[in-house]
Design a protein around this motif. Structure first.
Motif, PDB file in Angstrom:
ATOM      1  N   GLN A 154      -5.244  19.335 -15.544  1.00  0.00           N
ATOM      2  CA  GLN A 154      -3.793  19.168 -15.716  1.00  0.00           C
ATOM      3  C   GLN A 154      -3.021  19.292 -14.412  1.00  0.00           C
ATOM      4  OE1 GLN A 154      -1.925  21.107 -19.084  1.00  0.00           O
ATOM      5  NE2 GLN A 154      -0.158  21.701 -17.845  1.00  0.00           N
ATOM      6  N   ILE A 155      -3.241  20.369 -13.677  1.00  0.00           N
ATOM      7  CA  ILE A 155      -2.485  20.588 -12.446  1.00  0.00           C
ATOM      8  C   ILE A 155      -2.810  19.512 -11.418  1.00  0.00           C
ATOM      9  CG2 ILE A 155      -2.186  22.154 -10.482  1.00  0.00           C
ATOM     10  CD1 ILE A 155      -2.508  24.479 -12.461  1.00  0.00           C
ATOM     11  N   ARG A 156      -4.053  19.127 -11.331  1.00  0.00           N
ATOM     12  CA  ARG A 156      -4.465  18.121 -10.345  1.00  0.00           C
ATOM     13  C   ARG A 156      -3.788  16.777 -10.608  1.00  0.00           C
ATOM     14  NH1 ARG A 156     -10.906  18.530 -10.478  1.00  0.00           N
ATOM     15  NH2 ARG A 156     -10.711  16.913  -8.868  1.00  0.00           N
ATOM     16  N   VAL A 157      -3.744  16.355 -11.874  1.00  0.00           N
ATOM     17  CA  VAL A 157      -3.106  15.085 -12.214  1.00  0.00           C
ATOM     18  C   VAL A 157      -1.587  15.193 -12.103  1.00  0.00           C
ATOM     19  CG1 VAL A 157      -2.849  13.297 -13.972  1.00  0.00           C
ATOM     20  CG2 VAL A 157      -5.025  14.490 -13.738  1.00  0.00           C
ATOM     21  N   HIS A 158      -1.029  16.312 -12.544  1.00  0.00           N
ATOM     22  CA  HIS A 158       0.419  16.482 -12.470  1.00  0.00           C
ATOM     23  C   HIS A 158       0.909  16.527 -11.030  1.00  0.00           C
ATOM     24  CE1 HIS A 158       1.500  17.979 -16.791  1.00  0.00           C
ATOM     25  NE2 HIS A 158       1.056  16.727 -16.757  1.00  0.00           N
ATOM     26  N   ALA A 159       0.117  17.082 -10.134  1.00  0.00           N
ATOM     27  CA  ALA A 159       0.498  17.068  -8.719  1.00  0.00           C
ATOM     28  C   ALA A 159       0.479  15.639  -8.187  1.00  0.00           C
ATOM     29  CB  ALA A 159      -0.432  17.956  -7.903  1.00  0.00           C
ATOM     30  N   ALA A 160      -0.604  14.933  -8.440  1.00  0.00           N
ATOM     31  CA  ALA A 160      -0.759  13.585  -7.898  1.00  0.00           C
ATOM     32  C   ALA A 160       0.226  12.598  -8.512  1.00  0.00           C
ATOM     33  CB  ALA A 160      -2.188  13.107  -8.107  1.00  0.00           C
ATOM     34  N   SER A 161       0.384  12.636  -9.838  1.00  0.00           N
ATOM     35  CA  SER A 161       1.206  11.637 -10.523  1.00  0.00           C
ATOM     36  C   SER A 161       2.615  12.117 -10.823  1.00  0.00           C
ATOM     37  CB  SER A 161       0.517  11.222 -11.834  1.00  0.00           C
ATOM     38  OG  SER A 161      -0.741  10.635 -11.583  1.00  0.00           O
ATOM     39  N   GLY A 162       2.793  13.443 -10.981  1.00  0.00           N
ATOM     40  CA  GLY A 162       4.118  13.982 -11.275  1.00  0.00           C
ATOM     41  C   GLY A 162       4.917  14.290 -10.022  1.00  0.00           C
ATOM     42  N   LEU A 163       4.293  14.972  -9.074  1.00  0.00           N
ATOM     43  CA  LEU A 163       4.949  15.274  -7.804  1.00  0.00           C
ATOM     44  C   LEU A 163       4.827  14.120  -6.817  1.00  0.00           C
ATOM     45  CD1 LEU A 163       3.882  18.993  -7.126  1.00  0.00           C
ATOM     46  CD2 LEU A 163       6.004  18.156  -8.140  1.00  0.00           C
ATOM     47  N   GLY A 164       3.803  13.307  -7.009  1.00  0.00           N
ATOM     48  CA  GLY A 164       3.547  12.216  -6.075  1.00  0.00           C
ATOM     49  C   GLY A 164       2.782  12.643  -4.838  1.00  0.00           C
ATOM     50  N   VAL A 165       2.290  13.889  -4.838  1.00  0.00           N
ATOM     51  CA  VAL A 165       1.508  14.420  -3.719  1.00  0.00           C
ATOM     52  C   VAL A 165       0.295  15.148  -4.291  1.00  0.00           C
ATOM     53  CG1 VAL A 165       1.517  15.797  -1.623  1.00  0.00           C
ATOM     54  CG2 VAL A 165       3.644  14.763  -2.417  1.00  0.00           C
ATOM     55  N   PRO A 166      -0.926  14.680  -4.043  1.00  0.00           N
ATOM     56  CA  PRO A 166      -2.111  15.318  -4.633  1.00  0.00           C
ATOM     57  C   PRO A 166      -2.443  16.645  -3.977  1.00  0.00           C
ATOM     58  CG  PRO A 166      -2.782  13.606  -3.111  1.00  0.00           C
ATOM     59  CD  PRO A 166      -1.277  13.529  -3.201  1.00  0.00           C
ATOM     60  N   LEU A 167      -3.286  17.405  -4.629  1.00  0.00           N
ATOM     61  CA  LEU A 167      -3.781  18.634  -4.036  1.00  0.00           C
ATOM     62  C   LEU A 167      -4.638  18.300  -2.822  1.00  0.00           C
ATOM     63  CD1 LEU A 167      -4.846  20.896  -7.052  1.00  0.00           C
ATOM     64  CD2 LEU A 167      -2.568  20.436  -6.119  1.00  0.00           C
ATOM     65  N   LEU A 168      -4.517  19.116  -1.805  1.00  0.00           N
ATOM     66  CA  LEU A 168      -5.325  18.940  -0.606  1.00  0.00           C
ATOM     67  C   LEU A 168      -6.806  19.041  -0.953  1.00  0.00           C
ATOM     68  CD1 LEU A 168      -5.187  18.677   2.544  1.00  0.00           C
ATOM     69  CD2 LEU A 168      -5.385  21.191   2.610  1.00  0.00           C
ATOM     70  N   GLY A 169      -7.594  18.082  -0.467  1.00  0.00           N
ATOM     71  CA  GLY A 169      -9.037  18.122  -0.670  1.00  0.00           C
ATOM     72  C   GLY A 169      -9.521  17.616  -2.007  1.00  0.00           C
ATOM     73  N   ASP A 170      -8.615  17.078  -2.842  1.00  0.00           N
ATOM     74  CA  ASP A 170      -9.017  16.620  -4.172  1.00  0.00           C
ATOM     75  C   ASP A 170      -9.680  15.245  -4.068  1.00  0.00           C
ATOM     76  OD1 ASP A 170      -9.230  15.729  -6.803  1.00  0.00           O
ATOM     77  OD2 ASP A 170      -7.395  16.745  -7.420  1.00  0.00           O
ATOM     78  N   PRO A 171     -10.990  15.149  -4.309  1.00  0.00           N
ATOM     79  CA  PRO A 171     -11.691  13.878  -4.118  1.00  0.00           C
ATOM     80  C   PRO A 171     -11.461  12.870  -5.239  1.00  0.00           C
ATOM     81  CG  PRO A 171     -13.216  15.515  -4.935  1.00  0.00           C
ATOM     82  CD  PRO A 171     -11.904  16.227  -4.718  1.00  0.00           C
TER      83      PRO A 171
END
Length: 217
Positions: A154-171
């Motif tokens: 959830q957090i990984r997708v919400h960062a990438a698609s909701g914030l528009g900035v993915p988590l650092l190092g997320d492959p």
């Protein structure tokens, strides 16, 4: 491996799970949390069992139940959203806003090329995450995430698609470079109980977060 204990009583343990340690035995072999459950008995008859899940890369608070009845109660508390979860993550860029709420339903997809992953989908399962910017260092941002729901990634997708900035190092949802892992940490966990004081655990920032300039967060 030394696994720090953040909370302990007769029916529960909260450990600070190290990054890189999977909960289940990997197909390719190697160590997992299962290899340490016997050591975590601390004299109790049964091995403690995880109540919820953390990705292999994710460090921080993981609740273990010391008996089946406690496991059932704790699992029900997670299902009923009676558990407060606080995560911190480093995102690979800067954010304009200081805080907000992301509501993006999520669905699982799979392909032969990329394997399985979660995507935002209107007909997916509802997912809500509250977030707050904590600190900026070296072009990166430390963000606090408080998920209301507990969807996979959830957090990984919400960062990438909701914030528009993915988590650092997320492959999967970003780029693998910049860090040795997906920079997500379970910083706090509170579980309310009917007849006992709440389980409250706080996990300090890991060394790899500190090394990127977030020691004072």
């Amino acid at each position: 491996m030394n696994i720090p204990i953040l909370f302990e009583d007769g029916e529960s343990l909260v450990i600070d799970k190290p990054a890189g340690l999977p909960l289940d035995q990997p197909r390719a072999g190697g160590r997992s949390l299962e290899d340490y459950l016997d050591d975590l008995r601390f004299g109790f008859q049964r091995q403690p069992l995880p109540v919820h899940r953390l990705d292999q890369d994710t460090s921080g608070c993981l609740l273990l139940a010391r008996n089946p009845k406690a496991h059932k109660r704790f699992s029900a508390a997670f299902e009923a959203r009676l558990v407060e979860k606080r995560y911190v993550a480093i995102v690979a860029g800067l954010l304009e806003a200081d805080e907000g709420t992301i509501e993006l339903s999520l669905s699982k997809i799979s392909s032969a090329e990329k394997g399985w992953r979660m995507i935002p989908a209107k007909k997916g399962k509802p997912a809500i995450t509250h977030w707050r910017k904590l600190m900026v260092a070296g072009g990166l941002t430390l963000v606090e995430f408080r998920p209301e729901t507990g969807r996979t990634h959830q957090i990984r997708v919400h960062a990438a698609s909701g914030l528009g900035v993915p988590l650092l190092g997320d492959p999967v949802y970003g780029t693998a470079g910049g860090a040795g892992r997906t920079m997500l940490h379970g910083a706090g966990l509170t579980v309310q109980r009917e007849t006992k004081p709440a389980i409250v655990a706080v996990a300090p920032l890991p060394a790899d977060f500190v090394a990127l300039g977030f020691a004072d967060a």
